[in-house]
Design a protein around this motif. Structure first.
Motif, mmCIF file in Angstrom:
data_model
loop_
_atom_site.group_PDB
_atom_site.id
_atom_site.type_symbol
_atom_site.label_atom_id
_atom_site.label_comp_id
_atom_site.label_asym_id
_atom_site.label_seq_id
_atom_site.Cartn_x
_atom_site.Cartn_y
_atom_site.Cartn_z
ATOM 1 N N ILE A 75 4.098 -6.674 -10.489
ATOM 2 C CA ILE A 75 2.940 -6.732 -9.584
ATOM 3 C C ILE A 75 1.683 -6.735 -10.450
ATOM 4 O O ILE A 75 1.368 -5.723 -11.097
ATOM 5 N N PRO A 76 0.949 -7.844 -10.493
ATOM 6 C CA PRO A 76 -0.111 -8.001 -11.499
ATOM 7 C C PRO A 76 -1.391 -7.213 -11.258
ATOM 8 O O PRO A 76 -2.122 -6.916 -12.196
ATOM 9 N N CYS A 77 -1.682 -6.864 -10.022
ATOM 10 C CA CYS A 77 -2.975 -6.247 -9.708
ATOM 11 C C CYS A 77 -2.753 -4.911 -8.994
ATOM 12 O O CYS A 77 -2.117 -4.875 -7.936
ATOM 13 N N VAL A 78 -3.257 -3.828 -9.587
ATOM 14 C CA VAL A 78 -3.079 -2.498 -9.010
ATOM 15 C C VAL A 78 -4.449 -1.870 -8.769
ATOM 16 O O VAL A 78 -5.305 -1.862 -9.662
ATOM 17 N N HIS A 79 -4.655 -1.363 -7.564
ATOM 18 C CA HIS A 79 -5.898 -0.685 -7.192
ATOM 19 C C HIS A 79 -5.589 0.774 -6.863
ATOM 20 O O HIS A 79 -4.483 1.104 -6.431
ATOM 21 N N PHE A 80 -6.611 1.630 -7.018
ATOM 22 C CA PHE A 80 -6.470 3.038 -6.671
ATOM 23 C C PHE A 80 -7.652 3.445 -5.797
ATOM 24 O O PHE A 80 -8.794 3.079 -6.078
ATOM 25 N N LEU A 81 -7.344 4.196 -4.741
ATOM 26 C CA LEU A 81 -8.370 4.715 -3.833
ATOM 27 C C LEU A 81 -8.100 6.201 -3.664
ATOM 28 O O LEU A 81 -6.994 6.586 -3.276
ATOM 29 N N ASP A 82 -9.104 7.028 -3.976
ATOM 30 C CA ASP A 82 -8.873 8.460 -3.873
ATOM 31 C C ASP A 82 -10.093 9.203 -3.366
ATOM 32 O O ASP A 82 -11.197 8.663 -3.304
ATOM 33 N N ALA A 83 -9.842 10.440 -2.976
ATOM 34 C CA ALA A 83 -10.902 11.406 -2.667
ATOM 35 C C ALA A 83 -10.527 12.673 -3.408
ATOM 36 O O ALA A 83 -9.382 13.140 -3.316
ATOM 37 N N GLU A 84 -11.470 13.227 -4.155
ATOM 38 C CA GLU A 84 -11.191 14.412 -4.967
ATOM 39 C C GLU A 84 -12.089 15.575 -4.574
ATOM 40 O O GLU A 84 -13.094 15.411 -3.889
ATOM 41 N N VAL A 130 0.868 -1.173 0.000
ATOM 42 C CA VAL A 130 0.000 0.000 0.000
ATOM 43 C C VAL A 130 0.905 1.223 0.000
ATOM 44 O O VAL A 130 1.804 1.334 0.833
ATOM 45 N N ILE A 131 0.686 2.113 -0.958
ATOM 46 C CA ILE A 131 1.422 3.375 -1.020
ATOM 47 C C ILE A 131 0.415 4.506 -0.861
ATOM 48 O O ILE A 131 -0.614 4.518 -1.534
ATOM 49 N N ALA A 132 0.711 5.443 0.032
ATOM 50 C CA ALA A 132 -0.179 6.586 0.245
ATOM 51 C C ALA A 132 0.612 7.874 0.073
ATOM 52 O O ALA A 132 1.677 8.040 0.680
ATOM 53 N N ALA A 133 0.099 8.763 -0.764
ATOM 54 C CA ALA A 133 0.751 10.056 -0.976
ATOM 55 C C ALA A 133 -0.266 11.040 -1.533
ATOM 56 O O ALA A 133 -1.134 10.661 -2.317
ATOM 57 N N PRO A 134 -0.155 12.312 -1.148
ATOM 58 C CA PRO A 134 -1.081 13.313 -1.679
ATOM 59 C C PRO A 134 -0.770 13.643 -3.130
ATOM 60 O O PRO A 134 0.346 13.419 -3.605
ATOM 61 N N PHE A 135 -1.776 14.149 -3.827
ATOM 62 C CA PHE A 135 -1.584 14.670 -5.184
ATOM 63 C C PHE A 135 -0.780 15.954 -5.050
ATOM 64 O O PHE A 135 -1.202 16.898 -4.392
ATOM 65 N N TRP A 136 0.387 15.985 -5.679
ATOM 66 C CA TRP A 136 1.362 17.033 -5.389
ATOM 67 C C TRP A 136 1.999 17.481 -6.699
ATOM 68 O O TRP A 136 2.765 16.732 -7.301
ATOM 69 N N LEU A 184 -1.015 -4.179 -5.365
ATOM 70 C CA LEU A 184 -0.540 -2.882 -4.900
ATOM 71 C C LEU A 184 -1.725 -1.931 -4.878
ATOM 72 O O LEU A 184 -2.518 -1.897 -5.824
ATOM 73 N N LEU A 185 -1.850 -1.178 -3.801
ATOM 74 C CA LEU A 185 -2.899 -0.161 -3.676
ATOM 75 C C LEU A 185 -2.241 1.198 -3.531
ATOM 76 O O LEU A 185 -1.368 1.376 -2.679
ATOM 77 N N TYR A 186 -2.664 2.143 -4.375
ATOM 78 C CA TYR A 186 -2.183 3.519 -4.264
ATOM 79 C C TYR A 186 -3.332 4.383 -3.754
ATOM 80 O O TYR A 186 -4.407 4.428 -4.357
ATOM 81 N N ILE A 187 -3.096 5.072 -2.639
ATOM 82 C CA ILE A 187 -4.111 5.911 -1.992
ATOM 83 C C ILE A 187 -3.692 7.367 -2.102
ATOM 84 O O ILE A 187 -2.546 7.717 -1.784
ATOM 85 N N THR A 188 -4.613 8.228 -2.536
ATOM 86 C CA THR A 188 -4.298 9.645 -2.641
ATOM 87 C C THR A 188 -5.542 10.491 -2.406
ATOM 88 O O THR A 188 -6.674 9.995 -2.481
ATOM 89 N N THR A 189 -5.311 11.769 -2.122
ATOM 90 C CA THR A 189 -6.396 12.755 -2.078
ATOM 91 C C THR A 189 -5.974 13.939 -2.945
ATOM 92 O O THR A 189 -4.789 14.260 -3.047
ATOM 93 N N ARG A 190 -6.975 14.558 -3.550
ATOM 94 C CA ARG A 190 -6.709 15.688 -4.448
ATOM 95 C C ARG A 190 -7.632 16.857 -4.112
ATOM 96 O O ARG A 190 -8.803 16.645 -3.798
ATOM 97 N N GLY A 191 -7.094 18.056 -4.223
ATOM 98 C CA GLY A 191 -7.908 19.237 -3.968
ATOM 99 C C GLY A 191 -8.915 19.497 -5.063
ATOM 100 O O GLY A 191 -10.017 19.967 -4.819
ATOM 101 N N GLY A 192 -8.538 19.178 -6.308
ATOM 102 C CA GLY A 192 -9.422 19.377 -7.452
ATOM 103 C C GLY A 192 -9.835 18.056 -8.059
ATOM 104 O O GLY A 192 -9.842 17.026 -7.381
#
Length: 198
Positions: A162-171, A86-92, A131-139
């Motif tokens: 890594i065969p399976c990639v998921h994305f979780l975000d809030a925009e 799991v990787i977590a980082a803001p939209f930057w 692999l899951l990538y988690i982020t939040t975005r202002g726009g």
């Protein structure tokens, strides 16, 4: 026992909206998968050096001497050995913070996270199935050419095998027209559902 590696690229620490979303996912994931061991890597605390010329020279010398077991390559070995990531980082600035970019560069090590076959084709060497990538975005950037982070993560997953990639975000969290808390809560609910199947 399953090993999940959590790469924390949230530069604002516990104030980070992205980190709040990631902690919610991890909390629900551990509740649903109690035998999972979670290891957190805080890229800001780790303070890996960028690959300046002298860093690359040392890295090349150690690699050429067959020193893949040396401390310099410990982050790459840890990443390659994880069952899930799991990787977590803001939209930057259309991507993610530099500290995460440095980490990703430092773990991209031939013969640890990826390699080459007899025909010269790149082959992923990471154990992780997901692999899951988690982020939040202002726009609102998901699915647009301005969301460079998502494409970067997808590409690295291919390179690492890594065969399976998921994305979780809030925009839309900085859009004054929106109820920011409601948007974050909706993302938390998606995190709960994803934790069951990830």
């Amino acid at each position: 026992m399953e090993h999940l590696l959590f790469v924390n690229g949230c530069v604002r620490g516990e104030k980070s909206r992205t980190l709040k979303l990631a902690r919610r996912f991890l909390e629900r994931y551990q509740a649903a998968h109690p035998d999972t061991e979670v290891t957190e890597v805080d890229v800001c605390a780790q303070r890996l050096s960028p690959q300046y010329p002298e860093v690359l020279a040392e890295r090349d010398a150690v690699w050429n001497a067959g020193g893949l077991d040396q401390p310099m390559f410990a982050p790459a070995r840890q990443f390659a050995a994880a069952d899930k990531i799991v990787i977590a980082a803001p939209f930057w600035d259309l991507s993610f913070p530099a500290a995460l970019k440095i980490y990703l560069e430092r773990i991209s090590v031939t013969d640890i996270t990826f390699g080459y076959d007899a025909d010269g084709n790149s082959v992923g060497l990471c154990k992780a199935s997901k692999l899951l990538y988690i982020t939040t975005r202002g726009g609102y950037y998901a699915g647009t050419p301005l969301d460079i982070a998502t494409q970067h993560i997808k590409g690295l997953a291919v390179m690492y095998g890594i065969p399976c990639v998921h994305f979780l975000d809030a925009e839309g969290l900085d859009d004054v027209r929106n109820d920011k808390q409601a948007l974050l809560e909706q993302a938390m609910e998606r995190a709960d559902a994803l934790a069951e199947e990830f």
